[in-house]
Design a protein around this motif. Structure first.
Motif, mmCIF file in Angstrom:
data_model
loop_
_atom_site.group_PDB
_atom_site.id
_atom_site.type_symbol
_atom_site.label_atom_id
_atom_site.label_comp_id
_atom_site.label_asym_id
_atom_site.label_seq_id
_atom_site.Cartn_x
_atom_site.Cartn_y
_atom_site.Cartn_z
ATOM 1 N N ALA A 55 33.682 46.115 45.726
ATOM 2 C CA ALA A 55 34.078 47.576 45.655
ATOM 3 C C ALA A 55 35.671 47.386 46.374
ATOM 4 C CB ALA A 55 33.876 48.148 46.600
ATOM 5 N N GLY A 56 35.873 46.650 47.502
ATOM 6 C CA GLY A 56 37.428 46.571 48.023
ATOM 7 C C GLY A 56 38.310 45.488 47.782
ATOM 8 N N SER A 57 38.244 45.331 46.260
ATOM 9 C CA SER A 57 39.761 44.476 46.055
ATOM 10 C C SER A 57 40.265 44.755 44.794
ATOM 11 C CB SER A 57 38.699 42.843 45.545
ATOM 12 O OG SER A 57 39.843 41.916 45.381
ATOM 13 N N ARG A 58 41.762 44.810 44.510
ATOM 14 C CA ARG A 58 42.109 45.080 43.016
ATOM 15 C C ARG A 58 41.732 43.844 41.830
ATOM 16 N NH1 ARG A 58 45.842 45.457 47.020
ATOM 17 N NH2 ARG A 58 46.487 47.631 47.647
ATOM 18 N N THR A 59 40.723 42.493 42.724
ATOM 19 C CA THR A 59 40.284 41.487 41.823
ATOM 20 C C THR A 59 39.695 40.855 41.607
ATOM 21 O OG1 THR A 59 41.281 39.760 43.272
ATOM 22 C CG2 THR A 59 42.915 40.855 41.413
ATOM 23 N N PRO A 60 37.999 42.240 41.816
ATOM 24 C CA PRO A 60 36.601 42.075 42.100
ATOM 25 C C PRO A 60 35.839 41.087 41.680
ATOM 26 C CG PRO A 60 37.110 43.925 39.924
ATOM 27 C CD PRO A 60 38.656 43.378 40.808
ATOM 28 N N VAL A 61 36.604 40.821 40.181
ATOM 29 C CA VAL A 61 34.930 39.265 39.578
ATOM 30 C C VAL A 61 36.483 38.024 40.046
ATOM 31 C CG1 VAL A 61 35.065 38.139 37.135
ATOM 32 C CG2 VAL A 61 35.220 40.718 37.214
ATOM 33 N N GLU A 62 37.030 38.098 40.000
ATOM 34 C CA GLU A 62 37.675 36.392 40.714
ATOM 35 C C GLU A 62 37.324 36.700 42.028
ATOM 36 O OE1 GLU A 62 39.353 38.996 38.720
ATOM 37 O OE2 GLU A 62 41.330 37.933 38.275
ATOM 38 N N LEU A 63 37.226 37.527 43.051
ATOM 39 C CA LEU A 63 37.320 37.343 44.193
ATOM 40 C C LEU A 63 35.286 37.469 44.401
ATOM 41 C CD1 LEU A 63 38.157 37.790 47.775
ATOM 42 C CD2 LEU A 63 36.976 40.311 46.912
ATOM 43 N N GLU A 64 34.727 37.688 44.535
ATOM 44 C CA GLU A 64 33.453 37.274 44.157
ATOM 45 C C GLU A 64 32.984 35.983 43.503
ATOM 46 O OE1 GLU A 64 28.594 38.927 42.359
ATOM 47 O OE2 GLU A 64 30.797 39.570 41.755
ATOM 48 N N GLY A 65 34.170 35.403 42.524
ATOM 49 C CA GLY A 65 34.353 34.615 41.958
ATOM 50 C C GLY A 65 34.208 33.367 43.048
ATOM 51 N N ASP A 66 35.059 33.633 43.626
ATOM 52 C CA ASP A 66 35.740 32.396 44.500
ATOM 53 C C ASP A 66 34.661 32.221 45.977
ATOM 54 O OD1 ASP A 66 38.216 31.802 43.445
ATOM 55 O OD2 ASP A 66 38.996 33.770 44.230
#
Length: 554
Positions: free
Chosen positions: A171-182
């Motif tokens: 919820a806190g990122s403009r790039t949620p998929v990339e952040l969770e994947g990282d």
């Protein structure tokens, strides 16, 4: 087993340990979602004993990450003692004062178990593209504006994901998929390291890492102290200037070389900034130690013991000792000048081992576009991307500097195709910059020229985080300074932009970056004329500069 055979075996185990953490790092690169990790290698990986002391680091990685991560594992252990950890646990933070200096770095710590008993800790750090807030830039007035702030928490509990944590993260990122994947990538790479460690311990019938750790630390400390003892005693002072944000920043250091240690005092350094160029103390220590180690003990592996003879005094209230909650998002702009500052001191002691100043801080423009910039008139989908690029390094005593190469960060230049593949941007030009290298007997490395636009020539934004524009890299021993950087638009007037801060590149225009060159070393008139002619033939030096600066007719 004889003492000699035991020493050989310990060295083999040490080398195997370095191979283990290198596989740990490569696993992250292969599985990362963010281009900053996958393409640039902006990461670190290492193994630690149960007291939080770093035994070995991966060859792949940046000193700003690995040397500050070395301190962060102790913060994890203070909250989650080793005896409370369980197999499958993973712990995470991006706290700038407990991690590696800003919110865009995620640090993950994972316990390694053998036969049900904890035997070591793996840690890694990776730079991610977005954690919300204002984005990666200097505009914040406090760290709370700079993005999602993650305290030290479990992201996996005995192999099960902490769903509440991941809900907040997405919820806190403009790039949620990339952040969770990282995050999954960081955990996977620690698991890979733990697996290889157990295989190694089984092979050598090792019940713990204690004896190997003692060997590593004793050998590293002894070797480092021996190198320090070869240096001339004394106190050597230097200073360096940064463009800063509100005003120029002066970094000062007085380095005292003693028989068994090196002490650095940063008294006289500029005070804190209201913007995000401040440096947390762990990041200051990280790059200062790296700059010293490059000159004093470059062949000794990096670990807790080999860094322990280097001591820093960082006065309160200076820009290198930012307290919470000062903004620190682009701490690298100032922090990456520290190796050049250390070399400025060491040049007075061992001039034959020190480079000229280089472009130092990365030129890594965060680019943003779409409705979040242009509103309903947006002509491209929303995007947030960072591309890593570098100017030239300083000339070496016997060799030229390196062109468009990152020092001290050591990250790789990102291929333009990789960036264009994940964001609607076009790189119209990326080429070496003629006459940017500081002239000298050995010249500095060349900077580069970049021209970037959005697809369809749409409007987009750049969060400028550049330096070495008003204060270019200095030459040494009669060498000329490198060319200063420049930031602006491709319009007929060559409109300059501010070197720091969020700015709009209007529709139909491109962003132009002219990256600085490294400083030269020695009198340019002493340069081999054949090398000057080669540089002219390669388009790196103009015939006019060859004639007027080097004294060579082409």
């Amino acid at each position: 087993m004889t003492d000699a055979l035991k020493a050989i075996q310990r060295q083999i185990q040490w080398n195997r340990l370095i191979a283990v953490v290198e596989e740990q790092a490569q696993t992250m690169i292969r599985t990362a979602f963010s281009t900053t990790v996958r393409e640039a290698g902006d990461l670190s990986a290492g193994i630690f004993d149960l007291r939080g002391r770093m035994l070995a680091q991966a060859v792949t990685g940046t000193p700003g990450h690995v040397n500050s991560m070395m301190e962060s594992v102790n913060h994890f252990l203070a909250k989650f003692p080793a005896e409370t950890m369980r197999p499958g646990d993973h712990y995470i933070t991006n706290d700038p004062w407990l991690g590696t200096g800003h919110l865009h770095d995620l640090t993950v710590v994972t316990p390694a178990f053998r036969n049900g008993r904890i035997v070591g800790l793996f840690a890694n750090t990776a730079h991610v593209i977005d954690v919300g807030g204002l984005g990666m830039g200097p505009e914040g007035r406090s760290v709370f504006e700079e993005g999602l702030y993650i305290p030290i928490v479990k992201c996996f509990d005995q192999g099960r994901p902490n769903e509440t944590f991941f809900d907040f993260l997405r919820a806190g990122s403009r790039t949620p998929v990339e952040l969770e994947g990282d995050v999954y990538s960081l955990c996977a790479c620690n698991d890979a390291g733990a697996k290889r460690l157990v295989e190694m311990m089984d092979e050598f019938a090792m019940d713990s890492l204690d004896e190997l750790a003692a060997y590593i630390f004793e050998s590293s400390l002894r070797a480092t102290v021996e190198e320090i003892a070869k240096l001339p005693r004394g106190t050597y002072a230097a200073e360096i200037r940064s463009d800063g944000y509100e005003a120029p920043v002066t970094l000062k250091a007085a380095m005292t070389i003693r028989e068994d240690r090196i002490e650095v005092d940063f008294a006289g350094t500029s005070g804190l900034s209201n913007r995000g160029i401040n440096v947390p103390p762990a990041y200051c220590r990280a790059y200062s130690c790296f700059g010293i180690k490059c000159v004093v003990a470059p062949e000794i592996p990096n670990n807790w013991a080999s860094l322990s003879p280097f001591h820093m005094r960082i006065p309160e209230g200076c820009i290198l000792n930012a307290p919470r909650p000062y903004p620190v998002s682009v701490r690298h702009v100032v922090g990456q000048l520290l190796p050049d500052l250390m070399m400025g001191c060491l040049h007075q002691a061992v001039p034959e081992r020190v480079n000229a100043e280089g472009s130092s801080a990365l030129w890594n423009p965060p680019l943003r576009g779409g409705a979040q910039v242009s509103g309903p008139a947006a002509e491209v989908p929303d995007f947030e991307i960072i591309t890593f690029n570098s100017g030239g390094t300083g000339a070496r005593p016997t060799k030229d500097g390196l062109d468009a190469t990152a020092f001290p960060s050591g990250v790789r230049t990102m291929p333009v195709e990789a960036t264009e593949n994940v964001a609607p941007v076009v790189f119209w030009r990326k080429e070496l910059r003629p006459d940017s290298a500081g002239a000298g007997r050995t010249r500095g490395g060349c900077g580069q020229v970049m021209e970037i636009g959005a697809k369809n020539d749409a409007e987009f934004a750049v969060n400028a985080i550049f330096d070495r524009v008003a204060h270019p890299p200095k030459g040494r021993d009669g060498g000329r300074d490198g060319a200063p950087g420049w930031v602006g638009l491709d319009d007929p007037n060559g409109t300059p932009l501010r070197t720091k801060g969020f700015q709009i590149v209007p529709r139909g225009r491109h962003l132009v970056l002219k990256l600085p060159g490294g400083g030269g070393m020695g009198d340019p008139r002493q340069r081999d004329p054949a090398l000057v002619r080669r540089d002219v033939a390669d388009g790196l030096v103009s015939p006019e500069v060859a004639r007027t600066v080097y004294g060579v007719e082409v």
